[in-house]
Design a protein around this motif. Sequence first.
Motif, PDB file in Angstrom:
ATOM      1  N   ASP A  19      24.473  46.259 -19.965  1.00  0.00           N
ATOM      2  CA  ASP A  19      23.058  45.944 -20.091  1.00  0.00           C
ATOM      3  C   ASP A  19      22.813  45.314 -21.459  1.00  0.00           C
ATOM      4  N   ILE A  20      23.484  44.197 -21.708  1.00  0.00           N
ATOM      5  CA  ILE A  20      23.405  43.525 -23.013  1.00  0.00           C
ATOM      6  C   ILE A  20      22.933  42.093 -22.811  1.00  0.00           C
ATOM      7  N   GLN A  21      21.890  41.731 -23.547  1.00  0.00           N
ATOM      8  CA  GLN A  21      21.412  40.352 -23.569  1.00  0.00           C
ATOM      9  C   GLN A  21      21.772  39.725 -24.912  1.00  0.00           C
ATOM     10  N   ILE A  22      22.004  38.427 -24.896  1.00  0.00           N
ATOM     11  CA  ILE A  22      22.450  37.770 -26.128  1.00  0.00           C
ATOM     12  C   ILE A  22      21.855  36.369 -26.216  1.00  0.00           C
ATOM     13  N   ILE A  23      21.383  36.039 -27.402  1.00  0.00           N
ATOM     14  CA  ILE A  23      20.794  34.724 -27.643  1.00  0.00           C
ATOM     15  C   ILE A  23      21.920  33.717 -27.857  1.00  0.00           C
ATOM     16  N   GLN A  24      21.872  32.644 -27.081  1.00  0.00           N
ATOM     17  CA  GLN A  24      22.931  31.635 -27.117  1.00  0.00           C
ATOM     18  C   GLN A  24      22.328  30.257 -27.344  1.00  0.00           C
ATOM     19  N   SER A  25      23.148  29.358 -27.810  1.00  0.00           N
ATOM     20  CA  SER A  25      22.740  27.961 -27.935  1.00  0.00           C
ATOM     21  C   SER A  25      23.955  27.072 -27.785  1.00  0.00           C
ATOM     22  N   PRO A  26      23.962  26.173 -26.810  1.00  0.00           N
ATOM     23  CA  PRO A  26      25.098  25.255 -26.677  1.00  0.00           C
ATOM     24  C   PRO A  26      25.209  24.310 -27.872  1.00  0.00           C
ATOM     25  N   GLU A  27      24.106  24.103 -28.585  1.00  0.00           N
ATOM     26  CA  GLU A  27      24.114  23.236 -29.759  1.00  0.00           C
ATOM     27  C   GLU A  27      24.751  23.917 -30.964  1.00  0.00           C
ATOM     28  N   VAL A  28      24.750  25.243 -30.966  1.00  0.00           N
ATOM     29  CA  VAL A  28      25.182  25.986 -32.146  1.00  0.00           C
ATOM     30  C   VAL A  28      26.403  26.852 -31.838  1.00  0.00           C
ATOM     31  N   PHE A  29      26.268  27.695 -30.830  1.00  0.00           N
ATOM     32  CA  PHE A  29      27.354  28.637 -30.534  1.00  0.00           C
ATOM     33  C   PHE A  29      27.042  29.377 -29.236  1.00  0.00           C
ATOM     34  N   ALA A  30      28.027  29.541 -28.396  1.00  0.00           N
ATOM     35  CA  ALA A  30      27.932  30.424 -27.233  1.00  0.00           C
ATOM     36  C   ALA A  30      29.260  31.166 -27.135  1.00  0.00           C
ATOM     37  N   PHE A  31      29.192  32.472 -26.899  1.00  0.00           N
ATOM     38  CA  PHE A  31      30.437  33.248 -26.833  1.00  0.00           C
ATOM     39  C   PHE A  31      31.262  32.806 -25.638  1.00  0.00           C
ATOM     40  N   SER A  32      32.546  33.065 -25.698  1.00  0.00           N
ATOM     41  CA  SER A  32      33.421  32.781 -24.569  1.00  0.00           C
ATOM     42  C   SER A  32      34.220  34.033 -24.223  1.00  0.00           C
ATOM     43  N   LEU A  33      35.140  33.883 -23.295  1.00  0.00           N
ATOM     44  CA  LEU A  33      35.849  35.045 -22.751  1.00  0.00           C
ATOM     45  C   LEU A  33      36.614  35.807 -23.819  1.00  0.00           C
ATOM     46  N   ASP A  34      37.080  35.128 -24.874  1.00  0.00           N
ATOM     47  CA  ASP A  34      37.861  35.830 -25.895  1.00  0.00           C
ATOM     48  C   ASP A  34      37.048  36.959 -26.536  1.00  0.00           C
ATOM     49  N   ALA A  35      35.728  36.759 -26.702  1.00  0.00           N
ATOM     50  CA  ALA A  35      34.881  37.811 -27.272  1.00  0.00           C
ATOM     51  C   ALA A  35      34.804  39.021 -26.345  1.00  0.00           C
ATOM     52  N   VAL A  36      34.693  38.765 -25.048  1.00  0.00           N
ATOM     53  CA  VAL A  36      34.624  39.850 -24.062  1.00  0.00           C
ATOM     54  C   VAL A  36      35.951  40.608 -24.025  1.00  0.00           C
ATOM     55  N   LEU A  37      37.061  39.874 -24.058  1.00  0.00           N
ATOM     56  CA  LEU A  37      38.384  40.507 -24.016  1.00  0.00           C
ATOM     57  C   LEU A  37      38.643  41.334 -25.275  1.00  0.00           C
ATOM     58  N   LEU A  38      38.262  40.807 -26.439  1.00  0.00           N
ATOM     59  CA  LEU A  38      38.473  41.549 -27.684  1.00  0.00           C
ATOM     60  C   LEU A  38      37.651  42.830 -27.697  1.00  0.00           C
ATOM     61  N   ALA A  39      36.384  42.746 -27.283  1.00  0.00           N
ATOM     62  CA  ALA A  39      35.525  43.934 -27.255  1.00  0.00           C
ATOM     63  C   ALA A  39      36.080  44.990 -26.305  1.00  0.00           C
ATOM     64  N   ASP A  40      36.666  44.551 -25.202  1.00  0.00           N
ATOM     65  CA  ASP A  40      37.262  45.494 -24.241  1.00  0.00           C
ATOM     66  C   ASP A  40      38.549  46.104 -24.794  1.00  0.00           C
ATOM     67  N   PHE A  41      39.343  45.297 -25.491  1.00  0.00           N
ATOM     68  CA  PHE A  41      40.647  45.726 -26.013  1.00  0.00           C
ATOM     69  C   PHE A  41      40.498  46.757 -27.131  1.00  0.00           C
ATOM     70  N   ALA A  42      39.458  46.608 -27.936  1.00  0.00           N
ATOM     71  CA  ALA A  42      39.271  47.481 -29.101  1.00  0.00           C
ATOM     72  C   ALA A  42      38.906  48.904 -28.675  1.00  0.00           C
ATOM     73  N   LYS A  43      39.494  49.878 -29.375  1.00  0.00           N
ATOM     74  CA  LYS A  43      39.179  51.294 -29.154  1.00  0.00           C
ATOM     75  C   LYS A  43      38.385  51.787 -30.357  1.00  0.00           C
ATOM     76  N   LEU A  44      37.178  52.265 -30.109  1.00  0.00           N
ATOM     77  CA  LEU A  44      36.296  52.713 -31.187  1.00  0.00           C
ATOM     78  C   LEU A  44      36.136  54.226 -31.152  1.00  0.00           C
ATOM     79  N   PRO A  45      36.065  54.886 -32.320  1.00  0.00           N
ATOM     80  CA  PRO A  45      35.793  56.325 -32.321  1.00  0.00           C
ATOM     81  C   PRO A  45      34.384  56.576 -31.785  1.00  0.00           C
ATOM     82  N   LEU A  46      34.222  57.621 -31.007  1.00  0.00           N
ATOM     83  CA  LEU A  46      32.916  57.927 -30.430  1.00  0.00           C
ATOM     84  C   LEU A  46      31.946  58.499 -31.461  1.00  0.00           C
ATOM     85  N   ARG A  47      32.477  59.165 -32.493  1.00  0.00           N
ATOM     86  CA  ARG A  47      31.641  59.969 -33.383  1.00  0.00           C
ATOM     87  C   ARG A  47      30.600  59.139 -34.145  1.00  0.00           C
ATOM     88  N   ALA A  48      29.461  59.745 -34.384  1.00  0.00           N
ATOM     89  CA  ALA A  48      28.331  59.070 -35.025  1.00  0.00           C
ATOM     90  C   ALA A  48      28.620  58.689 -36.464  1.00  0.00           C
TER      91      ALA A  48
END
Length: 251
Positions: A19-48
Motif C-alpha cells: 500500500d505504497i504510493q510514490i511520486i514519479q516523473s518521466p522527465e526527472v526520475f521513475a523507479f525501476s525493478l532494481d529498486a523493488v528487488l533491492l528492497a525485497d532482498f534487504a533484511k531489516l531489524p524489526l525493532r523500533a
Amino acid sequence: MVKLTLKPDERIDQLYSQDIQIIQSPEVFAFSLDAVLLADFAKLPLRASSQTVDLCAGNGAVGLFMSHKTHGKIAEVEIQPRLADMARRSVALNQLDDQMTVYEGDLAQVNQWIPKDSADVVTCNPPYFEDLPDSQKNPNRYLAIARHEILTNLATIVATTSGLLKMNGKAYFVHRPDRLFQLLQLMAANRLAPKRIRLVHPKPNKEANMVLVEAIKDGKPGGVRFPAPVTVYDAQGNYTPEVEALLYGRQ
C-alpha cells in the motif's frame, strides 16, 4: 487525506504489492525493478530502535518499499534537490513522516546527519556506469546523474556504507554483474564481508543483467551463499510468479 501539490510533469504511481504510493516523473526520475528487488532482498531489524540508511535514494523508492519491514527509522540520502523533494512528498503522501527522513546532500558528508557506526542496515542502488570521458550520457542531467558516477562513485559509496554501519551491520547493494568484482574488492578493503549474492536474469537463457549483494561489516570471511537467481520474464514475455508477486502481490 494528505494534501499534495504535484508539479506539471509528475504523477502518483503505486506499488500494488504494497500500500505504497510514490511520486514519479518521466522527465526527472521513475523507479525501476532494481529498486523493488533491492528492497525485497534487504533484511531489516524489526525493532523500533533500529536505523536503516538508503544511499542514492532518488525519489525514495527503496526506503518506501522497505518501510513495512521494520518499526525502526529509515533515513534516505539524495544529492539532487528535485529528487529529494519528490522523496519527501512521497514520505508525507504515505504518512510515514514519523519513520522516514530525507536528507538532501552528498552522501560523502552523511555523518553531518547520521553518526558513524550507528546504522544497522545500509542499502544502495547506485549509479551503474563509471563517468568515463568517452561514455555516452543521457542529455537529461537528472537521468545522467542517476546512471553515471558524476557526483559520486562506487569507492565513495562503499567506504561511506562501511563508515555508517555498526559492527555486524548489514549492507545491501544492487549493481551490474560486470562490476561485481570491483564491488567485492572495494568491500574487502572496507571491512565488508559478502554473505549472499543473487543474480538477476531478464529472461531464461539470457545473461544476468543485475546482481544483488549482501555483506556484513567485520563479518567472518567465507560462507558466501548463492540463492537461486531471479528471472524477470518467462519465455512468453510475462513476469515470472516471483516478480509478479513483488510488483502486484500474490494473486
